[in-house]
Every structure is written in C-alpha cells, then in structure tokens.
Motif scaffolding. Structure first.
Motif, PDB file in Angstrom:
ATOM      1  N   GLY A  12     -57.543  -4.787 -50.637  1.00  0.00           N
ATOM      2  CA  GLY A  12     -57.364  -4.128 -49.352  1.00  0.00           C
ATOM      3  C   GLY A  12     -55.948  -3.635 -49.109  1.00  0.00           C
ATOM      4  O   GLY A  12     -55.712  -2.886 -48.174  1.00  0.00           O
ATOM      5  N   ALA A  13     -55.003  -4.045 -49.957  1.00  0.00           N
ATOM      6  CA  ALA A  13     -53.607  -3.653 -49.762  1.00  0.00           C
ATOM      7  C   ALA A  13     -53.340  -2.284 -50.372  1.00  0.00           C
ATOM      8  O   ALA A  13     -53.988  -1.864 -51.324  1.00  0.00           O
ATOM      9  CB  ALA A  13     -52.680  -4.690 -50.386  1.00  0.00           C
ATOM     10  N   SER A  14     -52.350  -1.606 -49.795  1.00  0.00           N
ATOM     11  CA  SER A  14     -51.921  -0.297 -50.298  1.00  0.00           C
ATOM     12  C   SER A  14     -50.543  -0.430 -50.921  1.00  0.00           C
ATOM     13  O   SER A  14     -49.790  -1.355 -50.605  1.00  0.00           O
ATOM     14  CB  SER A  14     -51.856   0.715 -49.160  1.00  0.00           C
ATOM     15  OG  SER A  14     -53.144   0.921 -48.623  1.00  0.00           O
ATOM     16  N   ALA A  15     -50.215   0.508 -51.802  1.00  0.00           N
ATOM     17  CA  ALA A  15     -48.926   0.477 -52.485  1.00  0.00           C
ATOM     18  C   ALA A  15     -48.577   1.880 -52.955  1.00  0.00           C
ATOM     19  O   ALA A  15     -49.392   2.802 -52.885  1.00  0.00           O
ATOM     20  CB  ALA A  15     -48.968  -0.484 -53.668  1.00  0.00           C
ATOM     21  N   THR A  16     -47.358   2.029 -53.451  1.00  0.00           N
ATOM     22  CA  THR A  16     -46.883   3.275 -54.041  1.00  0.00           C
ATOM     23  C   THR A  16     -46.542   3.006 -55.494  1.00  0.00           C
ATOM     24  O   THR A  16     -45.878   2.008 -55.807  1.00  0.00           O
ATOM     25  CB  THR A  16     -45.631   3.782 -53.298  1.00  0.00           C
ATOM     26  OG1 THR A  16     -45.958   3.954 -51.915  1.00  0.00           O
ATOM     27  CG2 THR A  16     -45.159   5.110 -53.867  1.00  0.00           C
ATOM     28  N   VAL A  17     -46.996   3.881 -56.378  1.00  0.00           N
ATOM     29  CA  VAL A  17     -46.689   3.730 -57.806  1.00  0.00           C
ATOM     30  C   VAL A  17     -45.196   3.959 -58.028  1.00  0.00           C
ATOM     31  O   VAL A  17     -44.630   4.939 -57.535  1.00  0.00           O
ATOM     32  CB  VAL A  17     -47.507   4.726 -58.656  1.00  0.00           C
ATOM     33  CG1 VAL A  17     -47.112   4.651 -60.128  1.00  0.00           C
ATOM     34  CG2 VAL A  17     -49.000   4.472 -58.495  1.00  0.00           C
ATOM     35  N   VAL A  18     -44.559   3.054 -58.775  1.00  0.00           N
ATOM     36  CA  VAL A  18     -43.148   3.182 -59.127  1.00  0.00           C
ATOM     37  C   VAL A  18     -43.018   3.747 -60.532  1.00  0.00           C
ATOM     38  O   VAL A  18     -42.274   4.688 -60.772  1.00  0.00           O
ATOM     39  CB  VAL A  18     -42.422   1.819 -59.022  1.00  0.00           C
ATOM     40  CG1 VAL A  18     -40.983   1.926 -59.503  1.00  0.00           C
ATOM     41  CG2 VAL A  18     -42.476   1.302 -57.596  1.00  0.00           C
TER      42      VAL A  18
END
Length: 84
Positions: A12-18
């Motif tokens: 359910g969590a969101s993130a940004t690709v590094v």
C-alpha cells in the motif's frame, strides 16, 4: 533521505525510484536491469506496492504509471527507492 529497496516497501505504500542496480553478472544482471527500466522503473518514477503473493510474499504486484507488473523478490531488490 532514506533509500531502501523495493522488496522492503510495505503493501500500500508509495515511493519514487532512485536507481536500478545491475544484478549478478553470472545471471546477466545488466539485461535484467535494462528490462526493468524498459518496464518503467526509471529514476524519478512514482511507484506503489499493491500486493504480495502468498505464500512467501512472491510475486509483488507493483503499479508504475498506469501499468501493473508482477516482480519476483530478487528483481524488486535491484530497485532502490525513496519511500514517501
């Protein structure tokens, strides 16, 4: 900034690709990293972990843009992310 790998992201969590790290050279990791980037796992892209399969938590259902992909845990471990 806390950087972790996609396989550690809670459901359910969101993130940004590094970044996408090439895997083991014996497994042709460079082409695997290239394939992940072609699917949309590129630096700056927003992603979301939708679900983990049962049993064992594989595969992982990941939303990238308007697409959903199933990744194995070792593939997800190649993708460094910044959780939101």
């Amino acid at each position: 900034m806390t950087v972790l790998t996609l396989d550690a992201l809670p459901v359910g969590a969101s993130a940004t690709v590094v970044q996408v790290t090439p895997g083991n050279a014996a497994d042709d990791g460079v082409s695997l990293a290239r394939r992940l980037m072609e699917l949309g796992f590129v630096p700056g892209e927003k992603i979301r972990l939708l679900k983990r399969g049962m049993p064992g938590g594989e595969p992982l259902a990941i939303k990238v843009g308007n697409s959903t992909f199933a990744l194995r845990r070792f593939e997800a471990a190649l993708i460094s992310i910044q959780a939101e």
